[in-house]
Design an enzyme around this catalytic site. Sequence first.
Site, mmCIF file in Angstrom:
data_model
loop_
_atom_site.group_PDB
_atom_site.id
_atom_site.type_symbol
_atom_site.label_atom_id
_atom_site.label_comp_id
_atom_site.label_asym_id
_atom_site.label_seq_id
_atom_site.Cartn_x
_atom_site.Cartn_y
_atom_site.Cartn_z
ATOM 1 N N LYS A 1 -6.368 0.192 -2.144
ATOM 2 C CA LYS A 1 -6.700 0.466 -0.739
ATOM 3 C C LYS A 1 -8.160 0.104 -0.451
ATOM 4 C CE LYS A 1 -2.647 1.789 0.624
ATOM 5 N NZ LYS A 1 -1.871 0.959 1.557
ATOM 6 N N TYR B 1 -3.716 2.716 -7.120
ATOM 7 C CA TYR B 1 -3.518 2.921 -5.680
ATOM 8 C C TYR B 1 -4.853 2.963 -4.936
ATOM 9 C CZ TYR B 1 -1.925 4.913 -1.267
ATOM 10 O OH TYR B 1 -1.673 5.124 0.069
#
Length: 259
Positions: free
Chosen positions: A186, A182
Amino acid sequence: MNISTYRQLIPSPVALVTGANKGIGFEISRILAESGIFVWMAGRDSARIKEATASLKKAGLPVDAISLDVTDPQSVESAAQHVQTVSGALDILVNNAGIVNERRLNKAGEPEVIPPSQIELNTLRQTYETNVFGVFTVTKAFLSLLRKSPAGRIVNMSSGLGSLTQRSDPNWAYSVVNALAYCSSKTAVNGITVAFAKELKDTPIKVNAADPGYCATDLNGHSGPRTPTQGAEIAVRLATLPEDGPTCGYFDENGPVPW
Ligand SMILES: NC(=O)c1ccc[n+]([C@@H]2O[C@H](COP(=O)([O-])OP(=O)(O)OC[C@H]3O[C@@H](n4cnc5c(N)ncnc54)[C@H](OP(=O)(O)O)[C@@H]3O)[C@@H](O)[C@H]2O)c1
Protein backbone atom coordinates in the site's frame (compact mmCIF):
# COMPACT_ATOMS: atom_id res chain seq x y z
CA MET A 1 -20.30 14.11 -1.35
CA ASN A 2 -20.26 16.25 -4.46
CA ILE A 3 -21.42 13.85 -7.16
CA SER A 4 -23.89 16.38 -8.51
CA THR A 5 -21.07 18.91 -9.08
CA TYR A 6 -19.14 16.24 -10.94
CA ARG A 7 -22.20 15.34 -12.99
CA GLN A 8 -22.44 18.96 -14.08
CA LEU A 9 -18.97 18.48 -15.61
CA ILE A 10 -20.03 15.28 -17.36
CA PRO A 11 -23.77 14.56 -17.63
CA SER A 12 -23.30 10.83 -18.38
CA PRO A 13 -20.06 9.72 -16.76
CA VAL A 14 -18.65 6.20 -17.10
CA ALA A 15 -16.72 4.54 -14.27
CA LEU A 16 -14.84 1.27 -13.85
CA VAL A 17 -14.24 -0.29 -10.43
CA THR A 18 -11.89 -3.28 -10.01
CA GLY A 19 -12.69 -5.95 -7.43
CA ALA A 20 -16.33 -4.88 -7.59
CA ASN A 21 -18.03 -8.20 -6.83
CA LYS A 22 -17.99 -7.71 -3.06
CA GLY A 23 -16.84 -5.65 -0.11
CA ILE A 24 -15.88 -2.00 -0.54
CA GLY A 25 -15.67 -2.26 -4.36
CA PHE A 26 -19.29 -3.41 -4.58
CA GLU A 27 -20.38 -0.48 -2.39
CA ILE A 28 -18.36 2.04 -4.42
CA SER A 29 -20.08 0.70 -7.56
CA ARG A 30 -23.52 0.85 -5.99
CA ILE A 31 -23.15 4.42 -4.71
CA LEU A 32 -21.73 5.70 -8.01
CA ALA A 33 -24.51 3.95 -9.96
CA GLU A 34 -27.18 5.31 -7.62
CA SER A 35 -26.06 8.80 -8.60
CA GLY A 36 -26.62 7.95 -12.27
CA ILE A 37 -23.02 7.17 -13.22
CA PHE A 38 -22.69 4.12 -15.49
CA VAL A 39 -20.40 1.63 -13.74
CA TRP A 40 -18.40 -1.16 -15.29
CA MET A 41 -18.12 -3.56 -12.37
CA ALA A 42 -14.92 -5.51 -12.93
CA GLY A 43 -14.18 -8.89 -11.37
CA ARG A 44 -11.77 -11.74 -11.99
CA ASP A 45 -14.47 -14.41 -11.75
CA SER A 46 -17.08 -13.91 -14.44
CA ALA A 47 -19.85 -15.78 -12.58
CA ARG A 48 -19.32 -13.82 -9.35
CA ILE A 49 -19.18 -10.44 -11.04
CA LYS A 50 -22.30 -11.20 -13.10
CA GLU A 51 -24.12 -12.20 -9.92
CA ALA A 52 -23.05 -8.95 -8.23
CA THR A 53 -24.21 -6.79 -11.14
CA ALA A 54 -27.48 -8.72 -11.40
CA SER A 55 -28.53 -7.58 -7.93
CA LEU A 56 -27.91 -3.92 -8.84
CA LYS A 57 -29.45 -4.24 -12.32
CA LYS A 58 -32.56 -5.64 -10.67
CA ALA A 59 -32.78 -2.39 -8.72
CA GLY A 60 -32.59 -0.51 -12.04
CA LEU A 61 -29.04 0.76 -11.60
CA PRO A 62 -26.81 1.48 -14.64
CA VAL A 63 -24.11 -1.19 -14.23
CA ASP A 64 -22.62 -3.95 -16.29
CA ALA A 65 -20.17 -6.75 -15.56
CA ILE A 66 -16.72 -7.01 -17.07
CA SER A 67 -14.10 -9.72 -16.58
CA LEU A 68 -10.81 -8.33 -15.40
CA ASP A 69 -8.04 -10.02 -13.42
CA VAL A 70 -5.60 -7.28 -12.44
CA THR A 71 -2.69 -9.76 -12.45
CA ASP A 72 -3.35 -10.81 -16.04
CA PRO A 73 -2.29 -8.12 -18.53
CA GLN A 74 -4.20 -9.81 -21.35
CA SER A 75 -7.46 -9.76 -19.40
CA VAL A 76 -6.85 -6.09 -18.52
CA GLU A 77 -6.21 -5.24 -22.20
CA SER A 78 -9.36 -7.09 -23.32
CA ALA A 79 -11.40 -5.20 -20.73
CA ALA A 80 -9.97 -1.86 -21.91
CA GLN A 81 -10.80 -2.81 -25.51
CA HIS A 82 -14.36 -3.67 -24.51
CA VAL A 83 -14.85 -0.37 -22.65
CA GLN A 84 -13.37 1.47 -25.65
CA THR A 85 -15.82 -0.26 -28.00
CA VAL A 86 -18.94 0.14 -25.87
CA SER A 87 -18.32 3.40 -23.97
CA GLY A 88 -15.67 5.15 -26.08
CA ALA A 89 -14.13 6.81 -23.02
CA LEU A 90 -13.73 6.43 -19.27
CA ASP A 91 -14.25 9.17 -16.70
CA ILE A 92 -13.55 7.37 -13.43
CA LEU A 93 -11.18 4.51 -12.63
CA VAL A 94 -11.19 3.04 -9.13
CA ASN A 95 -8.28 0.66 -8.54
CA ASN A 96 -9.94 -1.15 -5.66
CA ALA A 97 -8.92 -4.84 -6.03
CA GLY A 98 -6.58 -5.97 -3.28
CA ILE A 99 -5.49 -8.96 -1.23
CA VAL A 100 -3.89 -9.89 2.08
CA ASN A 101 -2.13 -13.26 2.08
CA GLU A 102 0.15 -13.25 5.09
CA ARG A 103 -2.08 -14.57 7.85
CA ARG A 104 -1.88 -17.91 9.66
CA LEU A 105 -3.55 -19.51 12.65
CA ASN A 106 -1.69 -19.32 15.97
CA LYS A 107 -1.56 -22.13 18.55
CA ALA A 108 -4.92 -21.04 19.94
CA GLY A 109 -6.40 -21.34 16.46
CA GLU A 110 -6.75 -17.57 16.05
CA PRO A 111 -5.62 -15.74 12.91
CA GLU A 112 -2.38 -13.77 13.23
CA VAL A 113 -0.13 -11.87 10.85
CA ILE A 114 3.05 -13.77 9.94
CA PRO A 115 6.09 -11.82 11.21
CA PRO A 116 8.13 -10.11 8.45
CA SER A 117 11.13 -12.45 8.82
CA GLN A 118 8.93 -15.51 8.35
CA ILE A 119 6.96 -14.67 5.22
CA GLU A 120 8.03 -16.33 1.99
CA LEU A 121 9.33 -14.32 -0.95
CA ASN A 122 6.48 -15.77 -2.98
CA THR A 123 3.95 -14.28 -0.55
CA LEU A 124 5.48 -10.86 -1.09
CA ARG A 125 5.45 -11.40 -4.88
CA GLN A 126 1.80 -12.49 -4.90
CA THR A 127 0.74 -9.50 -2.83
CA TYR A 128 2.61 -7.12 -5.11
CA GLU A 129 1.22 -8.78 -8.26
CA THR A 130 -2.30 -7.77 -7.20
CA ASN A 131 -1.91 -4.70 -4.99
CA VAL A 132 0.94 -2.95 -6.82
CA PHE A 133 1.58 -4.28 -10.34
CA GLY A 134 -2.19 -4.67 -10.79
CA VAL A 135 -2.76 -0.98 -10.08
CA PHE A 136 -0.02 -0.07 -12.55
CA THR A 137 -1.27 -2.46 -15.27
CA VAL A 138 -4.88 -1.31 -15.04
CA THR A 139 -4.00 2.40 -14.88
CA LYS A 140 -1.71 2.13 -17.89
CA ALA A 141 -4.28 0.18 -19.92
CA PHE A 142 -7.14 2.61 -19.25
CA LEU A 143 -5.18 5.86 -19.40
CA SER A 144 -5.87 6.60 -23.06
CA LEU A 145 -9.61 6.25 -22.35
CA LEU A 146 -9.33 8.52 -19.29
CA ARG A 147 -7.50 11.12 -21.38
CA LYS A 148 -10.64 11.37 -23.54
CA SER A 149 -12.65 12.51 -20.50
CA PRO A 150 -13.05 16.22 -19.74
CA ALA A 151 -12.73 15.39 -16.02
CA GLY A 152 -10.93 12.06 -15.52
CA ARG A 153 -10.51 10.75 -11.98
CA ILE A 154 -8.29 7.91 -10.76
CA VAL A 155 -8.72 6.60 -7.23
CA ASN A 156 -6.22 4.11 -5.88
CA MET A 157 -7.37 2.13 -2.86
CA SER A 158 -4.59 2.46 -0.38
CA SER A 159 -4.89 1.93 3.37
CA GLY A 160 -3.89 3.73 6.53
CA LEU A 161 -1.34 0.90 6.72
CA GLY A 162 0.36 2.37 3.63
CA SER A 163 1.39 5.46 5.58
CA LEU A 164 5.02 5.27 6.72
CA THR A 165 4.40 8.21 9.06
CA GLN A 166 1.57 6.38 10.84
CA ARG A 167 3.23 2.95 10.80
CA SER A 168 6.44 4.27 12.35
CA ASP A 169 4.51 6.02 15.13
CA PRO A 170 4.28 3.59 18.09
CA ASN A 171 1.23 5.48 19.35
CA TRP A 172 -0.79 5.11 16.15
CA ALA A 173 -3.95 3.03 16.72
CA TYR A 174 -2.91 0.27 14.26
CA SER A 175 0.85 0.42 14.87
CA VAL A 176 0.78 -3.20 16.08
CA VAL A 177 -0.17 -4.45 12.58
CA ASN A 178 3.17 -5.38 11.02
CA ALA A 179 2.16 -7.11 7.79
CA LEU A 180 5.25 -6.55 5.65
CA ALA A 181 3.77 -7.53 2.29
CA TYR A 182 0.39 -5.80 2.61
CA CYS A 183 1.59 -2.61 4.32
CA SER A 184 4.52 -2.08 1.97
CA SER A 185 2.31 -2.83 -1.04
CA LYS A 186 0.00 0.00 0.00
CA THR A 187 3.01 2.31 0.49
CA ALA A 188 3.92 1.42 -3.11
CA VAL A 189 0.35 2.24 -4.19
CA ASN A 190 0.88 5.68 -2.67
CA GLY A 191 4.09 6.00 -4.68
CA ILE A 192 2.28 5.03 -7.88
CA THR A 193 -0.42 7.61 -7.08
CA VAL A 194 2.13 10.42 -6.76
CA ALA A 195 3.97 9.36 -9.92
CA PHE A 196 0.84 9.33 -12.14
CA ALA A 197 -0.50 12.52 -10.55
CA LYS A 198 2.74 14.30 -11.40
CA GLU A 199 2.74 13.08 -14.99
CA LEU A 200 -0.92 14.11 -15.41
CA LYS A 201 -0.78 17.41 -13.52
CA ASP A 202 -1.38 19.49 -16.65
CA THR A 203 -4.38 17.40 -17.72
CA PRO A 204 -7.92 17.34 -16.26
CA ILE A 205 -7.15 13.94 -14.69
CA LYS A 206 -6.89 13.91 -10.89
CA VAL A 207 -5.12 11.01 -9.18
CA ASN A 208 -5.56 10.36 -5.47
CA ALA A 209 -5.13 7.57 -2.92
CA ALA A 210 -7.96 6.59 -0.56
CA ASP A 211 -7.82 5.14 2.95
CA PRO A 212 -11.24 3.56 3.64
CA GLY A 213 -10.55 2.85 7.32
CA TYR A 214 -10.84 -0.57 8.96
CA CYS A 215 -13.98 -2.13 7.47
CA ALA A 216 -15.58 -5.54 7.98
CA THR A 217 -14.95 -7.47 4.75
CA ASP A 218 -13.63 -10.86 3.62
CA LEU A 219 -10.14 -9.28 3.46
CA ASN A 220 -9.87 -9.26 7.26
CA GLY A 221 -12.34 -11.98 8.27
CA HIS A 222 -14.94 -9.26 8.89
CA SER A 223 -13.02 -7.96 11.90
CA GLY A 224 -13.21 -4.23 11.11
CA PRO A 225 -15.55 -1.93 13.05
CA ARG A 226 -16.65 0.03 9.95
CA THR A 227 -19.06 -1.07 7.23
CA PRO A 228 -18.02 -1.45 3.55
CA THR A 229 -20.44 1.39 2.80
CA GLN A 230 -18.52 3.69 5.15
CA GLY A 231 -15.25 2.53 3.54
CA ALA A 232 -16.60 3.31 0.08
CA GLU A 233 -17.42 6.91 0.88
CA ILE A 234 -13.94 8.44 0.55
CA ALA A 235 -13.34 6.61 -2.75
CA VAL A 236 -16.65 7.93 -4.11
CA ARG A 237 -15.78 11.44 -2.98
CA LEU A 238 -12.38 11.28 -4.73
CA ALA A 239 -13.96 9.71 -7.83
CA THR A 240 -16.34 12.63 -8.19
CA LEU A 241 -14.12 15.57 -7.24
CA PRO A 242 -15.09 18.91 -8.74
CA GLU A 243 -12.75 20.75 -11.12
CA ASP A 244 -11.01 22.60 -8.27
CA GLY A 245 -10.54 19.43 -6.19
CA PRO A 246 -7.13 18.10 -5.16
CA THR A 247 -4.79 15.78 -7.03
CA CYS A 248 -1.68 13.92 -5.82
CA GLY A 249 -3.22 13.44 -2.37
CA TYR A 250 -3.93 10.72 0.17
CA PHE A 251 -7.20 11.01 2.04
CA ASP A 252 -9.49 9.33 4.50
CA GLU A 253 -12.96 10.52 5.44
CA ASN A 254 -11.50 13.18 7.76
CA GLY A 255 -9.11 14.73 5.24
CA PRO A 256 -5.44 14.30 4.27
CA VAL A 257 -3.53 11.30 5.65
CA PRO A 258 0.22 11.77 6.31
CA TRP A 259 2.33 9.92 3.75
N1 LIG B 1 -11.38 -3.79 4.57
C1 LIG B 1 -10.52 -2.95 5.10
O1 LIG B 1 -10.48 -2.76 6.33
C2 LIG B 1 -9.57 -2.20 4.22
C3 LIG B 1 -8.76 -1.23 4.83
C4 LIG B 1 -7.88 -0.51 4.04
C5 LIG B 1 -7.82 -0.76 2.68
N2 LIG B 1 -8.61 -1.71 2.11
C6 LIG B 1 -8.50 -1.94 0.67
O2 LIG B 1 -9.77 -1.84 0.07
C7 LIG B 1 -9.82 -2.64 -1.12
C8 LIG B 1 -11.05 -3.51 -1.11
O3 LIG B 1 -10.90 -4.45 -0.05
P1 LIG B 1 -12.13 -5.13 0.73
O4 LIG B 1 -11.89 -4.89 2.15
O5 LIG B 1 -13.41 -4.76 0.11
O6 LIG B 1 -11.79 -6.66 0.46
P2 LIG B 1 -12.60 -7.88 -0.20
O7 LIG B 1 -14.01 -7.89 0.27
O8 LIG B 1 -11.75 -9.08 0.06
O9 LIG B 1 -12.59 -7.50 -1.74
C9 LIG B 1 -11.42 -7.55 -2.49
C10 LIG B 1 -11.80 -7.52 -3.95
O10 LIG B 1 -10.59 -7.57 -4.75
C11 LIG B 1 -10.78 -8.59 -5.72
N3 LIG B 1 -9.53 -9.13 -6.23
C12 LIG B 1 -8.55 -9.77 -5.56
N4 LIG B 1 -7.59 -10.15 -6.41
C13 LIG B 1 -7.97 -9.76 -7.65
C14 LIG B 1 -7.43 -9.87 -8.94
N5 LIG B 1 -6.26 -10.50 -9.16
N6 LIG B 1 -8.09 -9.32 -9.99
C15 LIG B 1 -9.28 -8.70 -9.79
N7 LIG B 1 -9.88 -8.58 -8.61
C16 LIG B 1 -9.21 -9.11 -7.54
C17 LIG B 1 -11.62 -9.64 -5.01
O11 LIG B 1 -12.17 -10.53 -5.96
P3 LIG B 1 -12.48 -12.10 -5.57
O12 LIG B 1 -13.81 -12.09 -4.90
O13 LIG B 1 -12.48 -12.75 -6.91
O14 LIG B 1 -11.40 -12.56 -4.68
C18 LIG B 1 -12.64 -8.74 -4.37
O15 LIG B 1 -13.61 -8.33 -5.29
C19 LIG B 1 -8.49 -3.40 -1.15
O16 LIG B 1 -7.57 -2.76 -2.00
C20 LIG B 1 -8.02 -3.32 0.29
O17 LIG B 1 -6.62 -3.45 0.41
C21 LIG B 1 -9.50 -2.43 2.85
